[in-house]
Design an enzyme around this catalytic site. Structure first.
Site, PDB file in Angstrom:
ATOM      1  N   HIS A 175      38.390  -7.204  36.607  1.00 42.94           N
ATOM      2  CA  HIS A 175      37.799  -6.160  36.467  1.00 42.94           C
ATOM      3  C   HIS A 175      36.426  -6.215  37.182  1.00 42.94           C
ATOM      4  CE1 HIS A 175      40.355  -4.002  33.543  1.00 42.94           C
ATOM      5  NE2 HIS A 175      40.891  -5.318  33.477  1.00 42.94           N
ATOM      6  N   ASP A 387      28.974  -4.012  40.838  1.00 43.43           N
ATOM      7  CA  ASP A 387      29.574  -3.550  39.717  1.00 43.43           C
ATOM      8  C   ASP A 387      31.209  -3.510  40.079  1.00 43.43           C
ATOM      9  OD1 ASP A 387      30.407  -2.886  37.036  1.00 43.43           O
ATOM     10  OD2 ASP A 387      28.772  -1.211  36.939  1.00 43.43           O
TER      11      ASP A 387
HETATM   12  P1  ADQ Z   1      31.795  -2.476  32.223  1.00 38.68           P
HETATM   13  O1  ADQ Z   1      30.692  -3.674  32.663  1.00 38.68           O
HETATM   14  O2  ADQ Z   1      31.640  -2.614  30.712  1.00 38.68           O
HETATM   15  O3  ADQ Z   1      33.127  -3.002  32.645  1.00 38.68           O
HETATM   16  P2  ADQ Z   1      31.714   0.019  32.823  1.00 38.68           P
HETATM   17  O4  ADQ Z   1      32.992   0.555  33.909  1.00 38.68           O
HETATM   18  O5  ADQ Z   1      30.462   0.966  33.373  1.00 38.68           O
HETATM   19  O6  ADQ Z   1      31.297  -1.365  32.703  1.00 38.68           O
HETATM   20  O7  ADQ Z   1      32.195   0.747  31.495  1.00 38.68           O
HETATM   21  C1  ADQ Z   1      31.200   0.812  30.345  1.00 38.68           C
HETATM   22  C2  ADQ Z   1      31.809   1.509  29.265  1.00 38.68           C
HETATM   23  O8  ADQ Z   1      31.043   1.264  28.229  1.00 38.68           O
HETATM   24  C3  ADQ Z   1      31.980   3.110  29.476  1.00 38.68           C
HETATM   25  O9  ADQ Z   1      33.639   3.640  29.328  1.00 38.68           O
HETATM   26  C4  ADQ Z   1      31.114   3.786  28.844  1.00 38.68           C
HETATM   27  O10 ADQ Z   1      31.354   5.236  28.753  1.00 38.68           O
HETATM   28  C5  ADQ Z   1      30.434   2.807  27.713  1.00 38.68           C
HETATM   29  N1  ADQ Z   1      29.225   2.944  27.266  1.00 38.68           N
HETATM   30  C6  ADQ Z   1      28.265   2.466  28.101  1.00 38.68           C
HETATM   31  N2  ADQ Z   1      27.181   2.645  27.242  1.00 38.68           N
HETATM   32  C7  ADQ Z   1      27.379   3.128  26.222  1.00 38.68           C
HETATM   33  C8  ADQ Z   1      26.925   3.791  25.089  1.00 38.68           C
HETATM   34  N3  ADQ Z   1      25.451   3.590  25.065  1.00 38.68           N
HETATM   35  N4  ADQ Z   1      27.561   4.187  24.078  1.00 38.68           N
HETATM   36  C9  ADQ Z   1      28.579   4.379  24.468  1.00 38.68           C
HETATM   37  N5  ADQ Z   1      29.606   4.072  25.175  1.00 38.68           N
HETATM   38  C10 ADQ Z   1      28.895   3.353  26.331  1.00 38.68           C
HETATM   39  C11 ADQ Z   1      33.835  -3.861  33.497  1.00 38.68           C
HETATM   40  C12 ADQ Z   1      33.508  -4.036  34.763  1.00 38.68           C
HETATM   41  C13 ADQ Z   1      33.347  -2.468  35.406  1.00 38.68           C
HETATM   42  C14 ADQ Z   1      34.618  -1.833  35.510  1.00 38.68           C
HETATM   43  C15 ADQ Z   1      35.337  -1.964  33.999  1.00 38.68           C
HETATM   44  C16 ADQ Z   1      36.764  -1.462  34.003  1.00 38.68           C
HETATM   45  O11 ADQ Z   1      32.142  -4.612  34.806  1.00 38.68           O
HETATM   46  O12 ADQ Z   1      32.818  -2.808  36.692  1.00 38.68           O
HETATM   47  O13 ADQ Z   1      34.587  -0.798  35.810  1.00 38.68           O
HETATM   48  O14 ADQ Z   1      35.056  -3.261  33.460  1.00 38.68           O
HETATM   49  O15 ADQ Z   1      37.598  -2.163  35.108  1.00 38.68           O
END
Ligand code: ADQ
Length: 540
Positions: A175, A387
């Site tokens: 990921h 990312d």
């Molecule tokens: P993450 O690093 O966790 O994922 P991301 O893809 O941005 O990053 O997902 C974050 C998730 O957390 C989103 O679904 C978002 O809605 C939720 N989130 C963030 N802040 C929040 C808050 N304050 N309250 C509620 N929800 C919140 C890892 C990799 C990414 C990749 C994903 C999936 O680092 O690059 O996109 O896996 O493969």
């Protein structure tokens, strides 16, 4: 013999394996309760996995307690899959999870080697815990199942699963980004990790860039591995095995986000947010509190905007929501202090009666609240330093049912190249460029905003999480089928494989349509009109 033609025909279950389950058990004085896991992997996969029976193996996020199993049983009843926990001791949590995974692999794979702590005890623990996960799979998998392992915590499981006698097809999806050789080679344990990964039948990456970094690392560091061109993906031959190396950019459950965002309660909540915020332009940042997400850099860019474009003062407001993350790791504690200091400095410098430039929230938002913020925002500001994908960018687009928001996205997120035809792409280290992009977004004519957002929503809708799951499983099925026929193994349930010309179109399409080297299908013209270009010329 089973006639397996598409993944819909698979009789067996998918055994999903990730460090965290999609739910976490939180202990409290009176016992324990179940919460949804935050983070991209759990959010995407939990939503997308609808119609396929299976088992999800992972850690429930807490040290062992008698409450885990009954709570997981209950949580399994509302899902198509059963949750099975792997228990981690305090020592595992400190050395495997916080240590190897998050103090070595996470910073290294995000190109930040100076943040790594290469403690050899972490490596010992990583091997031990990967064997634990492999054992849980060996106890669970039956002959027709597929194993799908997720992410950087579990790169050694394939080796351990093979040793434990698991013979079913196995895929691995990373990921997060995969670094270039100059960075990866700093890892003292690079060879065993590469070798174990090559025990999988398919290895999937978020982007062609990550995939080509991985292939370069193999060529540079493991010359015994032969990379062979293949369609749609290259294959690696190593110690008598073949591994397919593919690109599968992850998506979100677009329909669900869009449907929920359209609900009257969300609309009312979003209107309320706007009513309470002064100013004309609401900019939104939503992130886990992580140094890869570029939050201090974003705040500095916003400060530069207010300094360089004084006419924006009183008119533009940044709402920055961060969900607490990995707080036990020292780097993360420092980050929180740095972010909070910057917020207070900016507010100290610019606040006027009736207008506060930065609204900062340090908490997890529920889905409804998150959607209300996405809908309320005029600008989604997604500027990670690096990312794998970044789902916030896609969630923002899905929730923009009024099609009036502008997405500004980092060129170093997987989502950047994928969404570049409708978003404004920026280098998050270039504060002046980000400030300029914010200024442009605030002044953008409504027609151009609509055209851009319409295009973005079309891309996010088409490349959704369901498609991601299908394409990955199809690739594993395909790989397993071709191996069975190579061995003429008529006894294998995968012996009747897909012929190449029967392969699900989504597999090849996802890989090519989202490649950063391929022309986008649409582009916004100077007159803000949406035009079809390139391969999709017939649609003009
Ligand atoms: P993450 O690093 O966790 O994922 P991301 O893809 O941005 O990053 O997902 C974050 C998730 O957390 C989103 O679904 C978002 O809605 C939720 N989130 C963030 N802040 C929040 C808050 N304050 N309250 C509620 N929800 C919140 C890892 C990799 C990414 C990749 C994903 C999936 O680092 O690059 O996109 O896996 O493969």
């Amino acid at each position: 013999m089973t006639d397996i033609r598409t993944i819909a025909d698979i009789k067996g279950r998918v055994i999903n394996v990730s460090n965290r389950l999609p739910v976490l058990i939180r202990k409290h004085a009176g016992g324990a309760r179940v919460e949804r896991s935050s983070g991209g992997l759990a959010t995407a996969l939990d939503a997308g996995w609808r119609d396929r029976a299976g088992v999800w193996i992972g850690w429930a996020g807490t040290s062992p307690t008698q409450h885990i199993e009954p709570l997981l049983l209950k949580a399994s009843q509302t899902r198509p899959y059963t949750l099975r926990s792997v228990s981690l001791t305090e020592d595992d949590i400190a050395k495997f999870y916080s240590g190897f995974a998050n103090e070595i692999i996470w910073p290294l794979f995000h190109d930040m080697p100076s943040r790594c702590n290469f403690d050899p005890e972490y490596w010992e623990s990583y091997q031990r815990v990967n064997r634990k996960f492999a054992k849980a799979v060996a106890e669970t998998a039956t002959a027709d199942d597929f194993v799908w392992v997720h992410d950087y915590h579990l790169m050694l499981t394939a080796d351990a699963m093979r040793q434990a006698g698991v013979r079913v097809p196995m895929g691995f999806f990373l990921h997060i980004p995969f670094p270039g050789q100059d960075v990866f080679e700093k890892l003292p344990w690079k060879k065993p990790i590469l070798k174990s990964l090559l025990e999988f039948d398919v290895i999937g990456f978020q982007s062609d860039h990550d995939r080509s970094n991985f292939v370069s690392c193999l060529q540079g560091l493991l010359p015994e591995a032969f990379v062979e061109p293949g369609t749609p993906y290259p294959q690696v031959r190593f110690q008598g095995r073949h591994t397919v190396i593919g690109t599968f950019p992850i998506g979100i459950d677009f329909e669900e986000f869009a449907r929920q965002a359209a609900q009257p309660e969300i609309e009312a909540h979003s209107a309320e947010i706007r009513r309470r915020l002064s100013g004309d332009t609401m900019v939104l940042g939503v992130d886990r509190l992580d140094y890869t997400k570029g939050i201090p850099e974003r705040l500095k860019s916003f400060r530069l905007l207010l300094r360089r474009f004084p006419e924006q003062r009183g008119h533009i407001t940044l709402v920055q929501v961060v969900v607490p993350s990995r707080e036990e790791i020292p780097n993360y504690k420092h980050l929180r202090r740095e972010v909070e200091l910057l917020v207070s400095q900016i507010n100290g410098e610019f606040t006027e009666p009736g207008w506060v430039p930065v609204h900062y929230m340090h908490r997890n938002l529920g889905r409804e609240e998150l959607l209300a913020y996405y809908r309320a925002a005029d600008v989604g500001l997604v500027t990670p330093l690096k990312d794998g994908m970044n789902l916030v960018a896609k969630e923002f687009c899905a929730a923009q049912i009024d099609e009036r928001g502008v997405l500004i996205v980092s060129e170093f997120a997987g989502a950047g190249p994928e969404l570049r035809s409708g978003a404004i792409l920026v280098n998050p280290n270039d504060f002046a460029e980000v400030a300029q992009a914010l200024h442009a977004a605030a002044l953008m004519p409504i027609d151009e905003k609509r055209n851009r957002m319409r295009l973005l929503r079309e891309i996010v809708k088409e490349h959704n999480v369901q498609r991601w799951i299908r394409s990955f499983l199809q690739a594993v099925l395909d790989a397993a089928g071709s191996k069975a026929s190579d061995r003429d193994d008529a006894g294998s349930p995968y012996a009747l494989k897909l012929r190449r010309d029967e392969a699900m179109p989504g597999v090849a399409l996802v890989a090519t349509a989202l490649s950063s080297h391929v022309q986008p299908r649409y582009q916004i013209g100077r007159d803000a009109k949406l035009r079809a270009i390139g391969r999709a010329a017939g649609e003009d």
